[in-house]
Scaffold this motif. Sequence first.
Motif, short mmCIF file in Angstrom:
data_model
loop_
_atom_site.label_atom_id
_atom_site.label_comp_id
_atom_site.label_asym_id
_atom_site.label_seq_id
_atom_site.Cartn_x
_atom_site.Cartn_y
_atom_site.Cartn_z
N LYS A 50 61.61 59.57 8.08
CA LYS A 50 60.92 58.45 7.42
C LYS A 50 60.96 57.20 8.30
N LYS A 51 62.04 57.03 9.08
CA LYS A 51 62.17 55.86 9.94
C LYS A 51 61.30 55.96 11.19
N ILE A 52 61.15 57.18 11.71
CA ILE A 52 60.43 57.34 12.98
C ILE A 52 59.09 58.05 12.81
N SER A 53 58.63 58.19 11.56
CA SER A 53 57.42 58.98 11.31
C SER A 53 56.21 58.43 12.06
N ASP A 54 56.07 57.10 12.14
CA ASP A 54 54.92 56.53 12.86
C ASP A 54 54.94 56.94 14.32
N GLN A 55 56.12 56.90 14.94
CA GLN A 55 56.24 57.27 16.34
C GLN A 55 55.96 58.76 16.55
N VAL A 56 56.50 59.59 15.65
CA VAL A 56 56.26 61.03 15.75
C VAL A 56 54.78 61.35 15.58
N GLU A 57 54.16 60.75 14.58
CA GLU A 57 52.75 61.04 14.32
C GLU A 57 51.85 60.52 15.43
N ASN A 58 52.18 59.38 16.01
CA ASN A 58 51.40 58.88 17.16
C ASN A 58 51.51 59.83 18.35
N SER A 59 52.71 60.35 18.59
CA SER A 59 52.90 61.29 19.69
C SER A 59 52.13 62.58 19.44
N LEU A 60 52.17 63.07 18.21
CA LEU A 60 51.44 64.30 17.89
C LEU A 60 49.93 64.09 17.99
N HIS A 61 49.45 62.93 17.57
CA HIS A 61 48.02 62.64 17.71
C HIS A 61 47.61 62.62 19.18
N TYR A 62 48.47 62.05 20.02
CA TYR A 62 48.19 62.04 21.46
C TYR A 62 48.06 63.47 21.99
N LEU A 63 48.97 64.35 21.58
CA LEU A 63 48.94 65.74 22.04
C LEU A 63 47.73 66.48 21.47
N LEU A 64 47.43 66.25 20.21
CA LEU A 64 46.30 66.93 19.57
C LEU A 64 44.97 66.52 20.19
N GLU A 65 44.87 65.26 20.58
CA GLU A 65 43.62 64.77 21.17
C GLU A 65 43.32 65.40 22.53
N SER A 66 44.35 65.95 23.16
CA SER A 66 44.14 66.60 24.46
C SER A 66 43.71 68.06 24.32
N CYS A 67 43.61 68.54 23.08
CA CYS A 67 43.29 69.95 22.83
C CYS A 67 41.85 70.10 22.35
N ASP A 68 41.17 71.10 22.91
CA ASP A 68 39.81 71.43 22.46
C ASP A 68 39.80 72.58 21.48
N SER A 69 40.74 73.52 21.66
CA SER A 69 40.78 74.70 20.79
C SER A 69 42.24 75.10 20.58
N LEU A 70 42.91 74.37 19.72
CA LEU A 70 44.35 74.56 19.50
C LEU A 70 44.62 75.89 18.82
N ASP A 101 50.04 69.62 6.70
CA ASP A 101 48.97 68.81 6.11
C ASP A 101 47.90 68.45 7.14
N GLU A 102 48.33 68.16 8.38
CA GLU A 102 47.41 67.69 9.41
C GLU A 102 46.59 68.83 10.01
N CYS A 103 47.22 69.99 10.20
CA CYS A 103 46.55 71.14 10.83
C CYS A 103 46.79 72.38 9.98
N PRO A 104 46.22 72.44 8.78
CA PRO A 104 46.57 73.50 7.82
C PRO A 104 46.22 74.91 8.27
N LYS A 105 45.30 75.04 9.21
CA LYS A 105 44.88 76.37 9.65
C LYS A 105 45.57 76.82 10.93
N ARG A 106 46.52 76.03 11.41
CA ARG A 106 47.20 76.36 12.66
C ARG A 106 48.66 76.71 12.39
#
Length: 422
Positions: free
Chosen positions: A141-161, A187-192
């Motif tokens: 709960k304390k670091i969720s923003d940082q974790v989610e920002n990092s995951l968004h950065y990684l997800l944005e680099s993917c074309d077909s995860l 919740d973010e990637c329910p099919k992966r």
Amino acid sequence: MVREIITLQIGNESNNVGTELWNQLDIEQTHNNTLIDYNTYYTYNKKTNIPSPRVLIIDYRNTFGYLLNDDETNINSLNNNNSSIEIVNRQIDNNFWSKNLKTNAKFHSKSLIPLTDYWYYSTNNQDNQFDIYPIGQQIYKKISDQVENSLHYLLESCDSLQGFRCLYDINNSFSGLFTSIQDYLYDECPKRPVWSFGIGNKSSLLNLSLSLIQSINENQMPTIPCLNELDKYNLSLSIQHSLLLSSSSSTLTLDLLADSLCPMKKNFLNLFSKIPLNLNDKTLFNYLELDDLFQLKKPIGCHYFIRGIEQKQLYNQKLYNFNILTSADLISTYLREQYGTKIFLSTNSSIEKYNHMSFITGLFNDDEYSLNFFDYLFNNIKKINYKRLSKRWEENDFDEQMFEQLINNLNTLHEQYQLNMI
């Protein structure tokens, strides 16, 4: 088309294993091994062509070594009004996993999240109090923003995860931190699929049980506890190859593999390995006949990767006239004969050895193995008296009602596997 995999390493034991994963991939790339599509695991700098791992790493603040500027971390902690860090003359522990990194890859700063309030000490690590599941949930709960920002950065680099390959410490608060991240990914990637490898042992059955129940029941993800089975080098080899699919095949991806290995929401899997696989002058066919290599009881799905066995080692061509060209074909034929055609079976192979070794590794879903595992967990958790637990569980929002719910969930899983055995 590149089919990317994002790796998560949550906790100190997991990062020790993860270090070997990246070292091994670096060796494979150095030897131009065509078995692996490296774009699956890396992005590449367009100017320098230096690889950057698709990874999120979370660990104690003093374990990152050269990957992070520790002075900068201290300054950030001092400027954080919510920080409970007291900057004193702490002895820096030099026994951190980052010292063992031998890869030429460059880890992006967004891939690295140190827990600024928690330190690791190899001699006495009890003082940090990062030991129980609910604390990990609170830290998220304390670091969720940082974790989610990092995951968004990684997800944005993917074309077909394809999915996520996750290593997490199963004995301490990292277990609660990981399942909170897994909730977010669900919740973010329910099919992966989030392939979840719990690293550790059975020293904390509560942490182990809580993380397994959340992963298996709530998020319905393929879940593989790795409990003191192998050293970190062989464990990393086993994990790496257990999810290694043919780079030339477009028919099987990690999401399809998850669906096939985990039918009817049976998401509990076992990691198998034989490292090294020494045939001792026998053919692979003779080895399988004489040795109960797989030790399966009631399998419903298997996926294996065998490496380093050449065609001439498969069987005696003077005695047998098999139409079998690869070790994967031989393993598949053997398992079909032993366990029938109803089980899902996937095999892959390469004749290239790794570090002069032949080995086999994989994942299997076996009803009898699962029943025995949850029988052990359920019966031992029932013996725990909640009132005799450390007060820290109650102080961190794990009450007696939650404890009873855990027992009920374990009992439900236990009964499901009992019904499968009838």
